[in-house]
Design an enzyme around this catalytic site. Structure first.
Site, PDB file in Angstrom:
ATOM      1  N   LYS A  75       9.519  73.976 -46.204  1.00 49.20           N
ATOM      2  CA  LYS A  75      10.897  74.154 -45.725  1.00 49.20           C
ATOM      3  C   LYS A  75      11.854  73.153 -46.409  1.00 49.20           C
ATOM      4  O   LYS A  75      12.892  73.556 -46.933  1.00 49.20           O
ATOM      5  CB  LYS A  75      10.958  74.002 -44.195  1.00 49.20           C
ATOM      6  CG  LYS A  75      10.167  75.113 -43.492  1.00 49.20           C
ATOM      7  CD  LYS A  75      10.278  75.033 -41.993  1.00 49.20           C
ATOM      8  CE  LYS A  75       9.566  73.841 -41.393  1.00 49.20           C
ATOM      9  NZ  LYS A  75       8.102  73.843 -41.602  1.00 49.20           N
ATOM     10  N   THR A  76      11.477  71.872 -46.412  1.00 46.23           N
ATOM     11  CA  THR A  76      12.321  70.871 -47.056  1.00 46.23           C
ATOM     12  C   THR A  76      12.440  71.164 -48.552  1.00 46.23           C
ATOM     13  O   THR A  76      13.513  71.058 -49.143  1.00 46.23           O
ATOM     14  CB  THR A  76      11.704  69.464 -46.855  1.00 46.23           C
ATOM     15  OG1 THR A  76      11.423  69.309 -45.466  1.00 46.23           O
ATOM     16  CG2 THR A  76      12.633  68.373 -47.316  1.00 46.23           C
ATOM     17  N   ASP A 120      16.529  68.944 -40.616  1.00 48.90           N
ATOM     18  CA  ASP A 120      15.156  69.210 -40.201  1.00 48.90           C
ATOM     19  C   ASP A 120      15.087  69.116 -38.672  1.00 48.90           C
ATOM     20  O   ASP A 120      15.928  68.462 -38.052  1.00 48.90           O
ATOM     21  CB  ASP A 120      14.234  68.162 -40.837  1.00 48.90           C
ATOM     22  CG  ASP A 120      12.803  68.666 -40.944  1.00 48.90           C
ATOM     23  OD1 ASP A 120      12.543  69.815 -40.553  1.00 48.90           O
ATOM     24  OD2 ASP A 120      11.951  67.895 -41.417  1.00 48.90           O
ATOM     25  N   THR A 169      10.091  74.235 -36.528  1.00 50.60           N
ATOM     26  CA  THR A 169       8.747  74.779 -36.346  1.00 50.60           C
ATOM     27  C   THR A 169       8.757  75.716 -35.141  1.00 50.60           C
ATOM     28  O   THR A 169       7.783  76.394 -34.872  1.00 50.60           O
ATOM     29  CB  THR A 169       7.753  73.630 -36.081  1.00 50.60           C
ATOM     30  OG1 THR A 169       8.328  72.777 -35.091  1.00 50.60           O
ATOM     31  CG2 THR A 169       7.497  72.836 -37.336  1.00 50.60           C
ATOM     32  N   ARG A 228       0.966  71.095 -48.295  1.00 52.37           N
ATOM     33  CA  ARG A 228       0.937  69.632 -48.081  1.00 52.37           C
ATOM     34  C   ARG A 228      -0.500  69.145 -47.964  1.00 52.37           C
ATOM     35  O   ARG A 228      -0.865  68.106 -48.510  1.00 52.37           O
ATOM     36  CB  ARG A 228       1.730  69.257 -46.830  1.00 52.37           C
ATOM     37  CG  ARG A 228       1.539  67.793 -46.446  1.00 52.37           C
ATOM     38  CD  ARG A 228       2.460  67.333 -45.339  1.00 52.37           C
ATOM     39  NE  ARG A 228       3.826  67.251 -45.812  1.00 52.37           N
ATOM     40  CZ  ARG A 228       4.873  67.670 -45.118  1.00 52.37           C
ATOM     41  NH1 ARG A 228       4.689  68.204 -43.917  1.00 52.37           N
ATOM     42  NH2 ARG A 228       6.078  67.564 -45.597  1.00 52.37           N
TER      43      ARG A 228
HETATM   44  P1  ADP Z   1       7.940  71.249 -44.641  1.00 47.16           P
HETATM   45  O1  ADP Z   1       9.366  70.795 -44.823  1.00 47.16           O
HETATM   46  O2  ADP Z   1       7.823  72.694 -44.314  1.00 47.16           O
HETATM   47  O3  ADP Z   1       7.152  70.386 -43.687  1.00 47.16           O
HETATM   48  P2  ADP Z   1       7.681  70.403 -47.418  1.00 47.16           P
HETATM   49  O4  ADP Z   1       8.759  71.186 -48.071  1.00 47.16           O
HETATM   50  O5  ADP Z   1       7.949  68.963 -47.187  1.00 47.16           O
HETATM   51  O6  ADP Z   1       7.212  71.111 -46.049  1.00 47.16           O
HETATM   52  O7  ADP Z   1       6.364  70.600 -48.308  1.00 47.16           O
HETATM   53  C1  ADP Z   1       5.318  69.655 -48.339  1.00 47.16           C
HETATM   54  C2  ADP Z   1       4.808  69.443 -49.755  1.00 47.16           C
HETATM   55  O8  ADP Z   1       4.052  70.609 -50.110  1.00 47.16           O
HETATM   56  C3  ADP Z   1       5.919  69.344 -50.795  1.00 47.16           C
HETATM   57  O9  ADP Z   1       6.159  68.024 -51.168  1.00 47.16           O
HETATM   58  C4  ADP Z   1       5.421  70.096 -51.989  1.00 47.16           C
HETATM   59  O10 ADP Z   1       4.829  69.198 -52.914  1.00 47.16           O
HETATM   60  C5  ADP Z   1       4.338  70.997 -51.446  1.00 47.16           C
HETATM   61  N1  ADP Z   1       4.759  72.410 -51.438  1.00 47.16           N
HETATM   62  C6  ADP Z   1       5.283  73.079 -50.384  1.00 47.16           C
HETATM   63  N2  ADP Z   1       5.483  74.368 -50.693  1.00 47.16           N
HETATM   64  C7  ADP Z   1       5.079  74.530 -51.972  1.00 47.16           C
HETATM   65  C8  ADP Z   1       5.027  75.654 -52.859  1.00 47.16           C
HETATM   66  N3  ADP Z   1       5.407  76.871 -52.473  1.00 47.16           N
HETATM   67  N4  ADP Z   1       4.569  75.457 -54.110  1.00 47.16           N
HETATM   68  C9  ADP Z   1       4.151  74.220 -54.491  1.00 47.16           C
HETATM   69  N5  ADP Z   1       4.158  73.135 -53.700  1.00 47.16           N
HETATM   70  C10 ADP Z   1       4.613  73.274 -52.459  1.00 47.16           C
END
Ligand code: ADP
Length: 346
Positions: A75-76, A120, A169, A228
């Site tokens: 998401k981030t 977030d 979430t 992640r």
């Molecule tokens: P969320 O905000 O949903 O908790 P993040 O965007 O922080 O998740 O993602 C966590 C890590 O996973 C990121 O730093 C990135 O390196 C990796 N990641 C997430 N989605 C992908 C994707 N589609 N392709 C490659 N790496 C990804």
């Protein structure tokens, strides 16, 4: 115990989807910057790329975006990608971090033209602050009350057109008025093993780690559908390969490392096992209500629902029924326990 405190415990789990403190700098290196580098989530990417192209050709800010789904799915990352693809500024905060009206007003009045404002954990924004957001989201206007009591006056000021990207979430916990302000709603799904393999291979290349096909496959299988976790496993297995192996991650090295780290073939750790075994052994397979289960496990309900359950449901080990949680046949088989409700002992 609060969900936040639980999250800090959860952070210690190797297979936790929640960001751990030492993940941050490591993730920064691996974070895809453009849509073309973002693996999987094809529907989400397609929707976004059409909307971004259209907004760019009109010279407007992109519609507000709501991203929802379990932690660690990107998401981030997508919020930063939107800013990069739009070629606009990016600013990030989180629901619990904004405590007073002044904080939010300051953010909104300092916005740059068409920028992305990422928030977030939007479901944890205070209701009073949420209301301030409504008119800013709707027509880029902000009502500011000056003075108190009978002499108080409301001033309406303009804010620059911007794109609000919010992540949660728990989409169900958003209020209807807030939810209706988003033009683009995108749900992130767990990744397939094949997609996670790409994530592992891409990250290995960036980090200069040598990994073969079977090694990447082994990690992908145990990453709980979450990039992640895939990246974190890669980091730990890389250490193992350096110290105990030849520096290269092949199937045998990956298996030995993951065994040492106590990550089993589904990426389960002690908490997953305890959750399923409690339902099977203590509640005869269920149904058992969430609050009862949370009490039996001494875990927080929110944490169970948000962090532990989604993946177990996704892989078919757990069912959420109207009467409570039920362990499925697959869960019994995983533990080598005969399926079926056991006769009561007394
Ligand atoms: P969320 O905000 O949903 O908790 P993040 O965007 O922080 O998740 O993602 C966590 C890590 O996973 C990121 O730093 C990135 O390196 C990796 N990641 C997430 N989605 C992908 C994707 N589609 N392709 C490659 N790496 C990804």
């Amino acid at each position: 115990m609060s969900a936040a405190e639980h999250k800090s415990i959860d952070k210690d789990r190797l297979v936790s989807a929640v960001q751990a403190e030492d993940d941050a700098s490591f993730e920064l290196k691996l974070r895809p910057r453009y849509l073309r580098e973002f693996i999987g989530q094809n529907k989400v990417k397609e929707n976004l790329s059409v909307a971004i192209e259209a907004a760019k050709s009109r010279g407007e800010a992109l519609d507000h975006v709501l991203l929802y789904g379990p932690p660690g799915l990107g998401k981030t990352t997508l919020a930063t990608i939107i800013a990069n693809e739009m070629g606009v500024a990016y600013q990030q905060s989180a629901g619990p971090a904004i405590q007073i009206k002044g904080d939010l007003t300051a953010i909104l009045t300092n916005l740059r033209d068409r920028q992305v404002l990422f928030l977030d954990e939007v479901h944890r924004l205070q209701p009073a602050l949420e209301e301030i957001l409504y008119s800013a989201l709707e027509d880029y206007k902000l009502d500011i009350i000056i003075g108190q009591g009978p002499s108080a006056r409301t001033h309406t000021i303009d804010v620059r057109p911007f794109t609000f990207v919010a992540a949660t979430t728990r989409a169900g916990m958003l209020s209807a008025p807030l939810r209706s302000r988003f033009g683009i709603l995108l749900r992130l799904e767990f990744y397939t093993t094949e997609e996670l393999k790409f994530v592992v291979e891409r990250s290995a290349e960036i980090l200069g780690v040598s990994i073969d096909d079977a090694g990447a496959d082994e990690l992908a299988h145990r990453a709980r559908g979450t990039p992640r976790i895939a990246n974190r496993l890669l980091r730990r297995v890389r250490d193992f390969a350096q110290v105990r192996g030849q520096g290269r991650i092949d199937k045998a090295t990956a298996q030995a490392a993951l065994e040492m780290l106590e990550v089993d073939k589904h990426g389960f750790d002690e908490i997953d096992r305890r959750l399923l075994l409690t339902i099977i052994q203590k509640y005869n397979g269920g149904p058992v209500g969430l609050s009862t289960l949370a009490a039996a496990l001494a875990e927080d309900q929110d944490a169970l629902e948000e962090i532990y359950e989604p993946f177990l449901i996704q892989i078919g080990f757990l069912d959420r029924t109207p009467r409570g949680r039920v362990a499925t046949r697959m869960a019994y088989e995983h533990f080598g326990i005969k399926y079926g409700r056991q006769p009561d002992l007394f």
